[in-house]
Design a protein around this motif. Sequence first.
Motif, mmCIF file in Angstrom:
data_model
loop_
_atom_site.group_PDB
_atom_site.id
_atom_site.type_symbol
_atom_site.label_atom_id
_atom_site.label_comp_id
_atom_site.label_asym_id
_atom_site.label_seq_id
_atom_site.Cartn_x
_atom_site.Cartn_y
_atom_site.Cartn_z
ATOM 1 N N GLU A 67 1.112 -1.418 0.354
ATOM 2 C CA GLU A 67 0.251 -0.021 0.070
ATOM 3 C C GLU A 67 0.620 1.331 0.124
ATOM 4 O O GLU A 67 2.303 1.477 1.006
ATOM 5 C CB GLU A 67 -0.812 0.524 0.917
ATOM 6 C CG GLU A 67 -1.857 -0.850 1.053
ATOM 7 C CD GLU A 67 -2.761 -1.361 2.843
ATOM 8 O OE1 GLU A 67 -3.185 0.037 2.789
ATOM 9 O OE2 GLU A 67 -2.386 -2.329 3.512
ATOM 10 N N LEU A 68 0.408 1.979 -0.320
ATOM 11 C CA LEU A 68 0.849 3.864 -0.290
ATOM 12 C C LEU A 68 -0.457 4.503 -0.142
ATOM 13 O O LEU A 68 -1.369 3.967 -1.099
ATOM 14 C CB LEU A 68 1.717 4.150 -1.863
ATOM 15 C CG LEU A 68 2.780 3.282 -2.337
ATOM 16 C CD1 LEU A 68 3.333 3.233 -4.201
ATOM 17 C CD2 LEU A 68 3.890 4.025 -1.598
ATOM 18 N N ASN A 69 0.360 5.881 0.410
ATOM 19 C CA ASN A 69 -1.429 6.071 0.349
ATOM 20 C C ASN A 69 -0.961 7.614 -0.246
ATOM 21 O O ASN A 69 -0.069 7.467 -1.020
ATOM 22 C CB ASN A 69 -1.309 7.440 1.681
ATOM 23 C CG ASN A 69 -0.376 7.776 1.906
ATOM 24 O OD1 ASN A 69 0.315 8.675 1.690
ATOM 25 N ND2 ASN A 69 0.592 7.741 3.151
ATOM 26 N N ASN A 70 -2.240 8.386 -0.940
ATOM 27 C CA ASN A 70 -2.444 9.611 -1.860
ATOM 28 C C ASN A 70 -1.062 10.845 -1.459
ATOM 29 O O ASN A 70 -1.024 10.876 -2.111
ATOM 30 C CB ASN A 70 -3.243 10.334 -1.601
ATOM 31 C CG ASN A 70 -3.768 10.723 -0.395
ATOM 32 O OD1 ASN A 70 -3.594 11.483 0.162
ATOM 33 N ND2 ASN A 70 -5.511 10.793 -0.332
ATOM 34 N N THR A 71 -0.239 10.602 -0.755
ATOM 35 C CA THR A 71 0.474 11.888 0.051
ATOM 36 C C THR A 71 1.884 11.330 -0.889
ATOM 37 O O THR A 71 2.829 11.385 -1.292
ATOM 38 C CB THR A 71 0.403 11.812 1.769
ATOM 39 O OG1 THR A 71 -0.692 12.778 1.784
ATOM 40 C CG2 THR A 71 2.201 12.860 1.656
ATOM 41 N N GLN A 72 2.397 9.702 -0.507
ATOM 42 C CA GLN A 72 3.046 9.259 -1.232
ATOM 43 C C GLN A 72 2.870 9.138 -2.399
ATOM 44 O O GLN A 72 4.026 9.352 -3.409
ATOM 45 C CB GLN A 72 3.084 7.830 -0.602
ATOM 46 C CG GLN A 72 4.053 7.786 0.962
ATOM 47 C CD GLN A 72 3.554 6.302 1.382
ATOM 48 O OE1 GLN A 72 2.774 5.814 1.706
ATOM 49 N NE2 GLN A 72 4.829 5.597 1.932
ATOM 50 N N THR A 73 1.925 8.975 -3.541
ATOM 51 C CA THR A 73 2.128 8.854 -4.801
ATOM 52 C C THR A 73 1.926 10.303 -5.468
ATOM 53 O O THR A 73 2.655 10.038 -6.473
ATOM 54 C CB THR A 73 0.335 7.576 -5.158
ATOM 55 O OG1 THR A 73 -0.189 8.703 -4.743
ATOM 56 C CG2 THR A 73 1.011 6.708 -4.369
ATOM 57 N N THR A 74 1.491 11.453 -4.362
ATOM 58 C CA THR A 74 1.650 12.393 -4.985
ATOM 59 C C THR A 74 3.456 13.070 -5.715
ATOM 60 O O THR A 74 4.293 13.027 -5.878
ATOM 61 C CB THR A 74 1.324 13.691 -4.214
ATOM 62 O OG1 THR A 74 -0.306 13.387 -4.430
ATOM 63 C CG2 THR A 74 1.238 15.303 -5.067
ATOM 64 N N ASN A 75 4.070 12.491 -4.480
ATOM 65 C CA ASN A 75 5.668 12.563 -4.425
ATOM 66 C C ASN A 75 5.932 11.955 -4.931
ATOM 67 O O ASN A 75 7.455 12.504 -5.883
ATOM 68 C CB ASN A 75 6.481 12.269 -2.790
ATOM 69 C CG ASN A 75 5.599 13.709 -1.810
ATOM 70 O OD1 ASN A 75 5.195 14.696 -2.734
ATOM 71 N ND2 ASN A 75 4.977 13.107 -0.764
ATOM 72 N N LEU A 76 5.268 11.018 -6.178
ATOM 73 C CA LEU A 76 6.151 9.831 -7.107
ATOM 74 C C LEU A 76 6.210 10.833 -8.303
ATOM 75 O O LEU A 76 5.106 10.911 -8.445
ATOM 76 C CB LEU A 76 5.326 8.195 -7.471
ATOM 77 C CG LEU A 76 5.900 7.500 -6.036
ATOM 78 C CD1 LEU A 76 4.953 6.547 -6.059
ATOM 79 C CD2 LEU A 76 7.240 7.156 -6.126
#
Length: 108
Positions: A67-76
Amino acid sequence: MSIANLFIDQGSDYTTTLTINDSAGLPLDLTLYTASAQVRKTFSSTTAVLFTVTFDTDRTTGKITLELNNTQTTNLKSGIHVYDVVITDINSKKTRVVEGNANVSPMV
């Protein structure tokens, strides 16, 4: 080891479940294992984003969830990244069980 590519929407929560199999192709009993997973822009990148890794309640199924949260995926950054999943047994032996590309599609 197996290869599986992931498709991640930037800015969204991301979850995927993988089944880890033994050499006979049967689900690996993960009862005495820990696991970690990470994604990087390239193999040589010094910065990694760590997945939250959870095991199925019945660890004999070989299933783990990343799992990745939306903050983590925004930073990718959008584009192709690399990732892997490593399991560790009770003797501290580490084995890479899954790897592949993580394709991050940009948000608007």
